[in-house]
Design a protein around this motif. Structure first.
Motif, PDB file in Angstrom:
ATOM      1  N   LEU A 120       0.605  -1.134  -0.190  1.00  0.00           N
ATOM      2  CA  LEU A 120      -0.090   0.048  -0.035  1.00  0.00           C
ATOM      3  C   LEU A 120       0.710   1.143   0.044  1.00  0.00           C
ATOM      4  N   LYS A 121       2.014   1.364   0.667  1.00  0.00           N
ATOM      5  CA  LYS A 121       2.873   2.438   0.939  1.00  0.00           C
ATOM      6  C   LYS A 121       3.743   2.469  -0.424  1.00  0.00           C
ATOM      7  N   ARG A 122       4.157   1.389  -1.228  1.00  0.00           N
ATOM      8  CA  ARG A 122       4.799   1.488  -2.309  1.00  0.00           C
ATOM      9  C   ARG A 122       3.883   2.154  -3.359  1.00  0.00           C
ATOM     10  N   ARG A 123       2.528   2.051  -3.387  1.00  0.00           N
ATOM     11  CA  ARG A 123       1.544   2.626  -4.251  1.00  0.00           C
ATOM     12  C   ARG A 123       1.611   4.071  -4.182  1.00  0.00           C
ATOM     13  N   GLY A 124       1.956   4.558  -3.020  1.00  0.00           N
ATOM     14  CA  GLY A 124       2.168   5.772  -2.702  1.00  0.00           C
ATOM     15  C   GLY A 124       0.985   6.861  -2.597  1.00  0.00           C
ATOM     16  N   MET A 129      -5.664   5.078   0.679  1.00  0.00           N
ATOM     17  CA  MET A 129      -5.276   4.154   1.572  1.00  0.00           C
ATOM     18  C   MET A 129      -6.391   3.814   2.322  1.00  0.00           C
ATOM     19  N   PRO A 130      -6.941   2.495   2.360  1.00  0.00           N
ATOM     20  CA  PRO A 130      -8.090   1.861   2.883  1.00  0.00           C
ATOM     21  C   PRO A 130      -7.828   1.909   4.452  1.00  0.00           C
ATOM     22  N   ILE A 131      -9.156   1.777   5.104  1.00  0.00           N
ATOM     23  CA  ILE A 131      -9.179   1.648   6.296  1.00  0.00           C
ATOM     24  C   ILE A 131      -8.735   0.126   6.714  1.00  0.00           C
ATOM     25  N   LEU A 132      -7.923  -0.374   7.498  1.00  0.00           N
ATOM     26  CA  LEU A 132      -7.723  -1.955   7.692  1.00  0.00           C
ATOM     27  C   LEU A 132      -8.454  -2.442   8.864  1.00  0.00           C
ATOM     28  N   ALA A 133      -9.111  -3.673   8.824  1.00  0.00           N
ATOM     29  CA  ALA A 133      -9.626  -4.378   9.806  1.00  0.00           C
ATOM     30  C   ALA A 133      -8.864  -5.879   9.772  1.00  0.00           C
ATOM     31  N   LEU A 134      -8.398  -5.820  10.970  1.00  0.00           N
ATOM     32  CA  LEU A 134      -7.203  -7.185  11.110  1.00  0.00           C
ATOM     33  C   LEU A 134      -8.114  -8.436  12.014  1.00  0.00           C
ATOM     34  N   MET A 135      -7.903  -9.425  11.283  1.00  0.00           N
ATOM     35  CA  MET A 135      -8.476 -10.829  11.876  1.00  0.00           C
ATOM     36  C   MET A 135      -7.628 -11.553  12.477  1.00  0.00           C
ATOM     37  N   ASN A 136      -7.692 -12.121  13.244  1.00  0.00           N
ATOM     38  CA  ASN A 136      -6.757 -13.235  14.200  1.00  0.00           C
ATOM     39  C   ASN A 136      -6.374 -14.365  13.151  1.00  0.00           C
ATOM     40  N   GLY A 137      -5.771 -14.510  12.206  1.00  0.00           N
ATOM     41  CA  GLY A 137      -5.214 -15.766  11.604  1.00  0.00           C
ATOM     42  C   GLY A 137      -4.110 -16.077  11.528  1.00  0.00           C
ATOM     43  N   PRO A 356       8.849   7.445  10.840  1.00  0.00           N
ATOM     44  CA  PRO A 356       7.411   7.339  10.682  1.00  0.00           C
ATOM     45  C   PRO A 356       7.199   7.358   9.270  1.00  0.00           C
ATOM     46  N   GLY A 357       6.332   6.359   8.911  1.00  0.00           N
ATOM     47  CA  GLY A 357       5.881   6.128   7.470  1.00  0.00           C
ATOM     48  C   GLY A 357       4.542   6.524   7.132  1.00  0.00           C
ATOM     49  N   GLY A 358       3.974   7.301   8.080  1.00  0.00           N
ATOM     50  CA  GLY A 358       2.430   7.929   7.830  1.00  0.00           C
ATOM     51  C   GLY A 358       1.525   7.417   8.815  1.00  0.00           C
TER      52      GLY A 358
END
Length: 367
Positions: A120-124, A129-137, A356-358
């Motif tokens: 995502l950061k490489r795309r710049g 940038m989407p909001i992220l929803a993390l799941m415990n996988g 920091p990368g944002g």
């Protein structure tokens, strides 16, 4: 002399459906700025959801994705990809971007999250940038512990769908500055939330070599590696505790060269087992702790070290350094781990810059 970051083992490693209603990306912030905890996410129906799973991540590999896939099958129009490699991550994100996905659910471990962040950061384009929803996988799930949705992946997905489709529950946005790791003097950066070297790097290698195949995950895996560290400390001479040579500069100040037992750097607020081995004050986004080898006064100060509490023995003159900074330059004669992914040196030493990368935004649900 230049050395590229060399990933020691492959990073994470599809099918798509149709879109849902769009939403804008939300307010932008300065790089490194932290969002207020629990910022309201608004109505779930505003978001266009996409889902990524890594079938090879720890918990997903052991428990399987049958229930998760069945639930996704009930929503055939929902964009969904299964990924195992960085190339598959990049392909999935490009497809989701074309379909306007602005809420990305990731069912995986820390390594896949790290690969997603890097791509995502490489795309710049920060505005997309989407909001992220993390799941415990995954296995360790340190990033999820601080920023993820509660419950097993299928249950978390069910709750997420109830919010986006029927407005059930209260979504809130939490921001964290991601850490950017640049090889020096030049090279492609990688992004993540937790970097470790010396004992951390060797401990993760030990986990992959000895413990991962027996199916340990979460706190059980953490306690097993921690017990191995304690055993090594008791023996005093142990390969897992072999020191690394580290030279550290923070915001232009040179702290010299250390034979390091432990090096930690993070922007997370909670680590595994509730540990907080940082005691420096200030507002700079990067928190760093460095412990000299062999660790002096470890018996007296170990509890204070893990809890991040001041102790008379945890001082630079005794080999303990904790600080906050906006930029950290490291020179290492060994590898490092970023969010559980191992990076070997491309030569006898490697130099890396942490900064920091944002801000990255994460969806959480109010209790």
């Amino acid at each position: 002399m230049s050395f590229s970051i060399v990933r020691e083992r492959p990073a994470p490693g599809g099918s798509c459906g149709n879109p849902e209603p769009p939403v804008g990306p939300g307010p932008n912030r300065l790089q490194g700025e932290r969002a207020p905890a629990g910022e309201p996410a608004g109505e779930g129906a505003r978001y266009r959801l996409g889902v990524i799973s890594n079938p090879a991540s720890g918990a997903n590999r052991r428990s399987g994705l049958k229930g998760f896939r069945r639930l996704m099958g009930e929503h055939p129009r929902l964009p969904y990809r299964e990924v195992r490699t960085p190339a598959e991550v990049a392909d999935a994100l490009a497809a989701f971007d074309r379909r306007g996905v602005d809420l990305l659910a990731i069912n995986s471990g820390d390594g896949t999250v790290q690969a997603v962040l890097t791509e995502l950061k490489r795309r710049g384009d920060a505005a997309r940038m989407p909001i992220l929803a993390l799941m415990n996988g995954g296995t360790t799930n340190m990033t999820h512990r601080d920023l993820g949705l509660p419950g097993r992946p299928a249950a978390a997905l069910r709750r997420l769908l109830a919010w986006t489709e029927r407005g059930e529950g209260e979504g809130r946005i939490v921001g964290r500055p991601v850490m950017r790791v640049d090889p020096l003097p030049a090279g492609e950066p990688v992004y993540g939330f937790f970097l470790g070297a010396a004992a951390v790097y060797r401990g993760i290698r030990f986990f992959h070599a000895r413990l991962k195949r027996v199916g340990l995950r979460g706190n059980a895996a953490h306690f097993a590696v921690f017990a191995r560290f304690l055993w090594g400390l008791a023996r005093r001479r142990d390969g897992i505790l072999s020191p690394a040579t580290v030279r550290l500069r923070a915001d232009g100040r040179d702290f010299g060269r250390w034979r390091a037992f432990l090096l930690l750097a993070t922007t997370l607020e909670r680590l595994i087992l509730g540990w907080q081995p940082f005691w420096a004050t200030g507002e700079a986004p990067l928190r760093v702790t460095l412990v000299k080898a062999p660790p002096a006064w470890i018996a007296a100060g170990f509890s204070a070290l893990l809890r991040g509490r001041g102790h008379p023995r945890l001082q630079p003159e005794h080999g303990y350094l904790s600080l906050r900074a906006a930029a950290i330059e490291l020179e290492l004669d060994d590898g490092f781990a970023l969010d559980g992914e191992l990076f070997a040196p491309g030569g006898p030493t490697q130099r890396i810059l942490l900064r920091p990368g944002g801000l990255v935004r994460f969806l959480r649900f109010a209790p």
